[in-house]
Scaffold this active site. Structure first.
Site, mmCIF file in Angstrom:
data_model
loop_
_atom_site.group_PDB
_atom_site.id
_atom_site.type_symbol
_atom_site.label_atom_id
_atom_site.label_comp_id
_atom_site.label_asym_id
_atom_site.label_seq_id
_atom_site.Cartn_x
_atom_site.Cartn_y
_atom_site.Cartn_z
ATOM 1 N N LYS A 126 0.172 -1.055 0.121
ATOM 2 C CA LYS A 126 0.090 -0.334 -0.166
ATOM 3 C C LYS A 126 0.584 0.991 0.766
ATOM 4 O O LYS A 126 0.625 1.951 -1.108
ATOM 5 C CB LYS A 126 -0.778 0.400 1.321
ATOM 6 C CG LYS A 126 -1.717 1.218 1.377
ATOM 7 C CD LYS A 126 -1.947 2.106 2.889
ATOM 8 C CE LYS A 126 -1.223 3.009 2.781
ATOM 9 N NZ LYS A 126 -1.391 3.709 4.403
ATOM 10 N N ASP A 144 -5.955 0.710 1.151
ATOM 11 C CA ASP A 144 -6.187 2.108 2.138
ATOM 12 C C ASP A 144 -7.193 1.638 3.079
ATOM 13 O O ASP A 144 -8.059 0.265 2.697
ATOM 14 C CB ASP A 144 -5.743 2.705 2.506
ATOM 15 C CG ASP A 144 -7.453 3.717 1.633
ATOM 16 O OD1 ASP A 144 -8.008 3.215 1.342
ATOM 17 O OD2 ASP A 144 -6.562 4.737 2.081
#
Ligand code: SF4
Length: 218
Positions: A126, A144
């Site tokens: 991420k 996220d």
């Protein structure tokens, strides 16, 4: 992707088109002026709001402009500066480890490859995708908490594993839309499809949303 996924691909495209109309100003919320600043800000944003990170990063980057400066900073001074973001000892240690690698092994420049970024301590897919997508303009899906929640509610992806969700979204969206999909799903999660009280009545994709359709069928 198999032909059997075509309806899902069309659904995914329609969702993005509508979210683009709903959130034309969608963007990431961390402030930064360089790949290094974005990487550090993203590390600091773990378990913290972007707004709070944005409050401390201008002074941080003025005091320590380069990866070498951050790597060589006095640990206690750095801890004090990042304290408002929480978990400040771990975060400042992580920032220093990562910056040491960038300074020593990459001439002070943040690498622009997923594999190289994710080999750094504490840099997951991420974080790497945020840096690649935003600071380097590469196609990247950053999963996220918002992207995870919104994409699973919509039925675009399932499960809790961010890597699997990323892989699924990468199948559904064309590569040219990966970074924008991240921005749009994130904004939708922040503004409408919130964790506790999603505003389904005012959501432009409710007719395409599994979560909503199941809730009204009950
Ligand atoms: S209909 Fe509700 S649950 Fe579905 S995406 Fe919109 S806000 Fe989220």
């Amino acid at each position: 992707m198999s032909a059997g996924n075509e309806p899902m691909r069309r659904k995914a495209a329609e969702i993005l088109d509508r979210l683009e109309k709903e959130h034309p100003d969608a963007r990431i919320y961390l402030d930064y002026d360089s790949p290094l600043q974005l990487l550090v800000a993203t590390i600091l944003a773990a378990q913290c709001t972007d707004e709070r990170v944005n409050q401390i990063t201008p002074a941080l980057f003025e005091r320590y402009p380069t990866a070498g400066d951050l790597a060589q900073a006095d640990p206690e001074e750095l801890q004090e500066m990042v304290r408002p973001t929480g978990f400040y000892r771990q975060k400042s240690a992580r920032v220093q480890e990562v910056c040491r690698i960038i300074a020593d092994e990459h001439n002070g420049e943040v690498p622009d490859e997923m594999d190289t970024l994710t080999r750094m301590p504490g840099v997951g897919r991420k974080t790497a995708a945020v840096v690649l997508g935003q600071a380097f303009g590469r196609p990247a899906i950053a999963v996220d908490t918002h992207v995870k929640r919104v994409s699973t509610r919509l039925g675009l992806a399932e499960g809790k594993n961010p890597d699997k969700i990323e892989a699924r979204l990468a199948e559904l969206f064309p590569e040219s839309r990966w970074t924008r999909a991240t921005e749009l799903l994130t904004s939708h999660g922040r503004l409408i499809c919130t964790s506790r009280n999603p505003d389904c009545e005012h959501c432009p994709v409710s007719d395409l949303c599994d979560y909503y359709q199941e809730s009204i069928a009950r």
